[in-house]
Design a protein around this motif. Structure first.
Motif, short mmCIF file in Angstrom:
data_model
loop_
_atom_site.label_atom_id
_atom_site.label_comp_id
_atom_site.label_asym_id
_atom_site.label_seq_id
_atom_site.Cartn_x
_atom_site.Cartn_y
_atom_site.Cartn_z
N LEU A 132 0.85 -1.20 0.00
CA LEU A 132 0.00 0.00 0.00
C LEU A 132 0.87 1.24 0.00
O LEU A 132 0.70 2.15 -0.78
N SER A 169 1.30 -12.95 -0.69
CA SER A 169 1.40 -13.81 -1.87
C SER A 169 1.72 -15.25 -1.43
O SER A 169 1.17 -16.22 -1.96
N PHE A 216 -8.17 -10.93 8.56
CA PHE A 216 -7.70 -11.83 7.51
C PHE A 216 -8.11 -13.23 7.97
O PHE A 216 -7.78 -13.62 9.09
P1 ADP Z 1 4.77 -6.87 3.31
O1 ADP Z 1 5.95 -7.74 3.26
O2 ADP Z 1 4.96 -5.52 2.74
O3 ADP Z 1 4.10 -6.87 4.65
P2 ADP Z 1 2.49 -8.37 2.47
O4 ADP Z 1 2.21 -9.08 1.20
O5 ADP Z 1 2.50 -9.21 3.70
O6 ADP Z 1 3.78 -7.55 2.28
O7 ADP Z 1 1.38 -7.26 2.65
C1 ADP Z 1 1.09 -6.41 1.57
C2 ADP Z 1 0.59 -5.06 2.08
O8 ADP Z 1 -0.65 -5.24 2.74
C3 ADP Z 1 1.50 -4.46 3.12
O9 ADP Z 1 2.45 -3.64 2.50
C4 ADP Z 1 0.56 -3.65 3.99
O10 ADP Z 1 0.45 -2.34 3.49
C5 ADP Z 1 -0.79 -4.33 3.81
N1 ADP Z 1 -1.17 -5.11 5.01
C6 ADP Z 1 -0.95 -6.42 5.24
N2 ADP Z 1 -1.47 -6.80 6.41
C7 ADP Z 1 -2.05 -5.70 6.95
C8 ADP Z 1 -2.78 -5.43 8.15
N3 ADP Z 1 -3.00 -6.38 9.07
N4 ADP Z 1 -3.22 -4.17 8.34
C9 ADP Z 1 -3.02 -3.20 7.43
N5 ADP Z 1 -2.33 -3.37 6.29
C10 ADP Z 1 -1.86 -4.61 6.03
#
Ligand code: ADP
Length: 439
Positions: free
Chosen positions: A380, A396, A421
């Protein structure tokens, strides 16, 4: 062409005919005999016309009717008109079918039209090339008698055609086909088989490339990390820049290391095509370990971590992949929830299926990001994600790990309120009580 005869025409002709006959009979003194003979003559004439019509309809090849007489002329012409219309419609239909077949022949895919009982009604040339069907020899044959691979037979009988079936061509193992079935017309089905060999090869090349690069990066990274860790504080030169540089280098090599680890883990999940659900996974014990790790992660943020775990709920599955999925979701909640936040983890039986959920009261995710959030490297806020060490690979990995368990990730999120989630494992993966006792 004659027009249709009306009843008044018929009655007028009949009245004139019998009046003339009556007058003639009267003149010669035998009115009834003459009327009777004329009625017989009329009947004979009508029979002659009926025979003519019968002869034309059943025995003559000619499309044009014989010359009808009197009131029969319009009947002959009417039948002729109906035939003409039918012929026109038949020709239009033939043209339509010809155009459809030409279109289907021009498709780069094998196309087969079947009725609801899977009998082949028509197939194009590529279906002969890809699947070995023979046209018109195989017309009317059941498709599952000709393509007998058990997976294909299961698929075609499943009536669930939302997802395609990928399978090697029955004629050549090296050609990968993607089968799709769609309803066609009222009572028919269309089976499309597409050659996706090249797409598969490219996909495999991509996977191999990522796996190889990640693997190759491992060694230089380990060396770098090793030397950086060896650098004792006392060995770092006095200048302030060196201290900062050392800290940055250590942080970035750690980040790169976690990126490479995640890439390798994703490649491993993608590469293992075999689904094995023989291993019994003690999820409660696994969650207890993750709990300890999660508590140490970002301990300074003082989150409240609440674990609601059904200690007796164990499942069949792939342990490493389930651990990856669950820990990624929990660690994400810890990463993206501001200080003093509440994070609830649930592992429970719901409608006879194992249900896992991570709920947080963090910042939430705007709805427009949700459809893409499980894509590789999708983040994001790149800057914030980089600060937290995020690579955009976590979700992913979760997605792939869950799809290998015939499940999928669901997300409910509201900006400013938090996110949930969650996923449900298919109920055949739950270890039943009897099995637990026997085990
Ligand atoms: P990262 O390694 O950046 O955490 P992820 O694939 O796990 O990558 O997550 C992708 C994006 O989803 C993150 O960059 C974050 O912005 C958003 N995200 C994941 N889990 C949450 C959560 N529990 N609350 C808010 N945003 C989340």
């Amino acid at each position: 062409m004659h027009k249709s005869t009306s009843i008044s025409d018929l009655l007028t002709t009949l009245a004139i005919y019998f009046s003339l006959a009556g007058v003639f009979g009267f003149l010669i003194g035998f009115p009834f005999a003459v009327l009777f003979i004329c009625a017989l003559g009329l009947l004979g004439w009508h029979y002659r016309q009926v025979l003519k019509m019968n002869e034309w309809l059943w025995h003559r090849k000619s499309f044009i009717p014989p010359q009808g007489q009197g009131s029969w002329a319009s009947i002959f012409d009417g039948v002729y008109r109906i035939q003409l219309n039918n012929r026109k419609k038949r020709n239009e239909l033939k043209e339509l079918i010809r155009r459809f077949r030409e279109g289907a022949e021009a498709l780069p895919d094998a196309a087969i039209v079947m009725d609801n009982n899977l009998n082949i009604l028509w197939c194009n040339k590529l279906s002969q090339l890809f699947l070995g069907l023979r046209w018109p020899h195989d017309k009317g044959q059941r498709i599952d008698n000709l393509l007998r691979h058990p997976d294909f037979v299961r698929y075609i009988h499943s009536n669930d055609f939302n997802n395609p079936l990928e399978q090697a061509s029955p004629l050549n193992d090296e050609v990968i086909l993607e089968y799709r079935v769609m309803p066609y017309g009222a009572q028919q089905l269309m089976l499309i088989a597409r050659d996706i060999t090249q797409v598969k090869q490219l996909e495999q090349m991509r996977k191999d490339f990522v796996a190889n690069v990640s693997h190759e990066l491992r060694t230089p990274l380990t060396v770098l990390q090793g030397y950086l860790e060896m650098f004792d504080e006392s060995l770092i030169p006095e200048q302030p820049m060196w201290g900062k540089a050392h800290q940055m280098m250590t942080e970035q090599t750690h980040r790169m290391d976690s990126l490479v680890t995640q890439l390798l883990s994703l490649s491993r999940i993608e590469a293992s095509s075999q689904q094995e659900f023989e291993e019994v996974v003690d999820v409660p014990a696994m969650l207890n370990l993750i709990k300890t790790e999660a508590a140490t992660l970002n301990a300074d943020k003082a989150h409240t971590l609440s674990f609601n775990i059904d200690a007796s709920l164990i499942v069949y599955g792939m342990k490493d992949e389930l651990r990856s999925a669950m820990s990624n979701l929990i660690f994400n909640a810890v990463q993206y929830t501001p200080a003093s936040g509440l994070i609830e983890i649930t592992w429970a039986l719901k409608n006879n299926s194992a249900y896992f959920a991570v709920n947080d009261n963090g910042e939430g995710i705007p709805a427009e990001h949700l459809p893409r959030i499980t894509e590789r490297f999708y983040r994001l806020d790149r800057a914030r994600s980089r600060k937290t060490g995020g690579s955009g690979l976590g979700l992913s990995i979760v997605k792939h790990a869950l799809s290998r368990h015939n499940s999928h990730l669901e997300i409910n999120s509201e900006v400013g309120k938090g996110s949930t989630f969650y996923f449900t494992l298919p109920n055949n993966l739950t270890v039943s009580k009897q099995e637990k006792v026997a085990g």
